[in-house]
Design a protein around this motif. Structure first.
Motif, PDB file in Angstrom:
ATOM      1  N   VAL A   1      32.695  35.784  35.088  1.00 57.13           N
ATOM      2  CA  VAL A   1      31.748  36.403  35.881  1.00 57.13           C
ATOM      3  C   VAL A   1      32.258  37.483  36.817  1.00 57.13           C
ATOM      4  O   VAL A   1      31.670  38.632  36.814  1.00 57.13           O
ATOM      5  CB  VAL A   1      31.094  35.231  36.918  1.00 57.13           C
ATOM      6  N   ARG A   2      33.570  37.420  37.111  1.00 56.45           N
ATOM      7  CA  ARG A   2      34.203  38.616  37.877  1.00 56.45           C
ATOM      8  C   ARG A   2      34.322  39.825  37.004  1.00 56.45           C
ATOM      9  O   ARG A   2      33.946  40.968  37.383  1.00 56.45           O
ATOM     10  CB  ARG A   2      35.499  38.296  38.244  1.00 56.45           C
ATOM     11  N   ASP A   3      34.740  39.434  35.618  1.00 56.15           N
ATOM     12  CA  ASP A   3      34.916  40.481  34.704  1.00 56.15           C
ATOM     13  C   ASP A   3      33.502  41.277  34.336  1.00 56.15           C
ATOM     14  O   ASP A   3      33.428  42.478  34.174  1.00 56.15           O
ATOM     15  CB  ASP A   3      35.527  39.906  33.231  1.00 56.15           C
ATOM     16  N   LEU A   4      32.517  40.481  34.205  1.00 59.15           N
ATOM     17  CA  LEU A   4      31.154  40.916  34.019  1.00 59.15           C
ATOM     18  C   LEU A   4      30.859  41.891  35.175  1.00 59.15           C
ATOM     19  O   LEU A   4      30.211  43.129  34.739  1.00 59.15           O
ATOM     20  CB  LEU A   4      30.066  39.932  33.823  1.00 59.15           C
ATOM     21  N   LEU A   5      31.189  41.419  36.355  1.00 58.18           N
ATOM     22  CA  LEU A   5      30.702  42.205  37.576  1.00 58.18           C
ATOM     23  C   LEU A   5      31.578  43.815  37.482  1.00 58.18           C
ATOM     24  O   LEU A   5      30.949  44.686  37.855  1.00 58.18           O
ATOM     25  CB  LEU A   5      30.880  41.754  38.709  1.00 58.18           C
ATOM     26  N   ARG A   6      32.903  43.544  37.333  1.00 60.14           N
ATOM     27  CA  ARG A   6      33.701  44.844  37.069  1.00 60.14           C
ATOM     28  C   ARG A   6      33.065  45.566  36.030  1.00 60.14           C
ATOM     29  O   ARG A   6      33.350  47.053  36.200  1.00 60.14           O
ATOM     30  CB  ARG A   6      35.347  44.436  36.909  1.00 60.14           C
ATOM     31  N   ASP A   7      32.619  45.256  35.090  1.00 63.88           N
ATOM     32  CA  ASP A   7      32.201  46.153  33.682  1.00 63.88           C
ATOM     33  C   ASP A   7      30.836  46.654  34.132  1.00 63.88           C
ATOM     34  O   ASP A   7      30.798  48.192  33.802  1.00 63.88           O
ATOM     35  CB  ASP A   7      32.150  45.296  32.487  1.00 63.88           C
ATOM     36  N   GLN A   8      30.020  45.959  34.833  1.00 70.30           N
ATOM     37  CA  GLN A   8      28.618  46.515  35.033  1.00 70.30           C
ATOM     38  C   GLN A   8      28.248  46.907  36.446  1.00 70.30           C
ATOM     39  O   GLN A   8      27.423  47.775  36.729  1.00 70.30           O
ATOM     40  CB  GLN A   8      27.519  45.487  34.425  1.00 70.30           C
ATOM     41  N   HIS A   9      28.727  46.109  37.365  1.00 74.21           N
ATOM     42  CA  HIS A   9      28.451  46.370  38.886  1.00 74.21           C
ATOM     43  C   HIS A   9      29.780  46.138  39.694  1.00 74.21           C
ATOM     44  O   HIS A   9      29.938  45.389  40.439  1.00 74.21           O
ATOM     45  CB  HIS A   9      27.377  45.434  39.187  1.00 74.21           C
ATOM     46  N   PRO A  10      30.718  47.302  39.486  1.00 70.58           N
ATOM     47  CA  PRO A  10      31.870  47.242  40.211  1.00 70.58           C
ATOM     48  C   PRO A  10      31.802  47.176  41.610  1.00 70.58           C
ATOM     49  O   PRO A  10      32.909  46.539  42.225  1.00 70.58           O
ATOM     50  CB  PRO A  10      32.769  48.168  39.476  1.00 70.58           C
ATOM     51  N   ASP A  11      30.755  47.554  42.201  1.00 71.85           N
ATOM     52  CA  ASP A  11      30.870  47.407  43.503  1.00 71.85           C
ATOM     53  C   ASP A  11      30.625  46.126  44.228  1.00 71.85           C
ATOM     54  O   ASP A  11      30.931  45.796  45.337  1.00 71.85           O
ATOM     55  CB  ASP A  11      29.831  48.417  44.194  1.00 71.85           C
ATOM     56  N   LEU A  12      30.367  45.299  43.083  1.00 71.87           N
ATOM     57  CA  LEU A  12      30.185  43.832  43.570  1.00 71.87           C
ATOM     58  C   LEU A  12      31.339  42.936  43.392  1.00 71.87           C
ATOM     59  O   LEU A  12      31.468  41.873  43.656  1.00 71.87           O
ATOM     60  CB  LEU A  12      28.735  43.399  43.027  1.00 71.87           C
ATOM     61  N   ALA A  13      32.189  43.524  42.492  1.00 74.03           N
ATOM     62  CA  ALA A  13      33.235  42.730  41.880  1.00 74.03           C
ATOM     63  C   ALA A  13      34.181  42.102  42.861  1.00 74.03           C
ATOM     64  O   ALA A  13      34.857  41.003  42.461  1.00 74.03           O
ATOM     65  CB  ALA A  13      33.966  43.429  40.699  1.00 74.03           C
ATOM     66  N   ASP A  14      34.516  42.429  43.765  1.00 80.14           N
ATOM     67  CA  ASP A  14      35.538  41.825  44.846  1.00 80.14           C
ATOM     68  C   ASP A  14      35.004  41.167  45.975  1.00 80.14           C
ATOM     69  O   ASP A  14      35.638  40.712  46.833  1.00 80.14           O
ATOM     70  CB  ASP A  14      36.077  43.221  45.587  1.00 80.14           C
ATOM     71  N   HIS A  15      33.500  40.697  45.976  1.00 82.19           N
ATOM     72  CA  HIS A  15      32.910  39.777  46.753  1.00 82.19           C
ATOM     73  C   HIS A  15      33.578  38.463  46.380  1.00 82.19           C
ATOM     74  O   HIS A  15      33.936  38.135  45.409  1.00 82.19           O
ATOM     75  CB  HIS A  15      31.530  39.950  46.709  1.00 82.19           C
ATOM     76  N   PRO A  16      33.652  37.618  47.431  1.00 90.40           N
ATOM     77  CA  PRO A  16      34.169  36.207  47.060  1.00 90.40           C
ATOM     78  C   PRO A  16      33.083  35.389  46.106  1.00 90.40           C
ATOM     79  O   PRO A  16      31.872  35.830  46.280  1.00 90.40           O
ATOM     80  CB  PRO A  16      33.916  35.534  48.481  1.00 90.40           C
TER      81      PRO A  16
END
Length: 306
Positions: free
Chosen positions: A13-28
């Motif tokens: 899930v975190r990798d998917l966020l980093r790829d497509q929505h990086p502004d959300l990737a560091d949220h808990p």
């Protein structure tokens, strides 16, 4: 792909966020729930990531929610999971996924309504707001939801036979009488209205004994409101359906209420089979679905017309 072919993990899930929505990737990030179609992961305090995991149909359902629910949500008086971002299929995960707002509460199959009057008013206000004429391009219901009740005669007969064989219901004839009355009611002649389409206890949230949110709009569709009005018998405690019907506007006519009872029978039988026997469900069934289904069927029989 289904849950047997792909593993959804926090790392994925975190990798998917980093790829497509990086502004959300560091949220808990932490696990939320595994539903019928999707897995849910909490993202920070206010968001959730929903990924299909157990049915092929989930892809289209997520896209439908993303397309339609943001426009409907502002008029609804209960919190709903409003899509914020769409994730497209990729090499990491070959299916669409969405980021939605998080709706706090406990599913009603785990924490049933206890404050019946407040819940009846909340449910009536929600469906009054939702049940507005839908545009011509609105989606049709899956499995005939929102369509003519008579189209489900064979499904009812099969469910009743299975439940009878498994000895899940004490009086099959009483159940059949409720269905026969509902199926004989005139069809809906009004405009196709927006419907949730799947108001069973696992898709309605409670807090402090009353309804506090509605989730999983994958079966959002347009059609006969009786499909949703069945929730009065499925979700509310004994003796509160009349309060719901009095609060729902415009008041449903007698034929619509009869059809709603038929839809409630279908939901109750399905919940019973899935909850008690694992029929048509995940391996091992969903045990929390059984008790509310039994209670709903008992209410419907107890309030049947002589």
């Amino acid at each position: 792909m289904t849950h047997t072919e792909i593993e959804v993990s926090a790392e994925l899930v975190r990798d998917l966020l980093r790829d497509q929505h990086p502004d959300l990737a560091d949220h808990p990030l932490r696990p939320g729930a595994r539903g019928w179609d999707n897995q849910l992961w909490r993202l920070g305090d206010d968001l959730a990531v929903r990924l299909p995991w157990a049915t092929q149909s989930a892809d289209a359902l997520l896209r439908k929610e993303h397309a339609w629910l943001p426009g409907l949500a502002p008029r609804l008086p209960l919190p709903v999971p409003v899509p914020q971002r769409l994730g497209e299929p990729s090499a990491r995960f070959p299916r669409p996924w969405i980021v939605t707002t998080w709706v706090p509460g406990t599913p009603a199959d785990r924490a049933p309504v206890t404050r019946g009057a407040e819940a009846a008013d909340a449910l009536a206000a929600f469906l009054t707001a939702l049940h507005q004429p839908a545009p011509e391009q609105a989606p049709a219901g899956r499995f005939g939801r929102g369509g003519p009740l008579a189209d489900h005669a064979e499904g009812f007969a099969n469910q009743l036979a299975s439940a009878t064989e498994l000895r899940l219901i004490p009086d099959p004839d009483a159940v059949r009488a409720v269905w026969d009355d509902a199926a004989a009611a005139p069809d809906w002649a009004g405009p196709a209205l927006w419907l949730h389409g799947d108001l069973h206890p696992a898709n309605v949230l409670t807090a402090d004994g009353t309804i506090c949110g509605v989730i999983d709009f994958g079966d959002l569709c347009a059609g006969d409101p009786a499909c949703d009005l069945a929730a009065a018998w499925i979700l509310l405690p004994d003796g509160t359906a009349d309060r719901f019907h009095a609060a729902y506007q415009p008041a449903a006519d007698a034929a619509t209420l009869r059809r709603a009872r038929g839809w409630a029978v279908l939901v109750a039988l399905a919940g019973m089979l899935i909850g008690d026997a694992g029929v048509h469900g995940r391996p091992g069934g969903k045990p929390t679905w059984g008790p509310p289904a039994h209670a709903a069927l008992r209410r419907l029989i107890a309030t049947a017309h002589p």
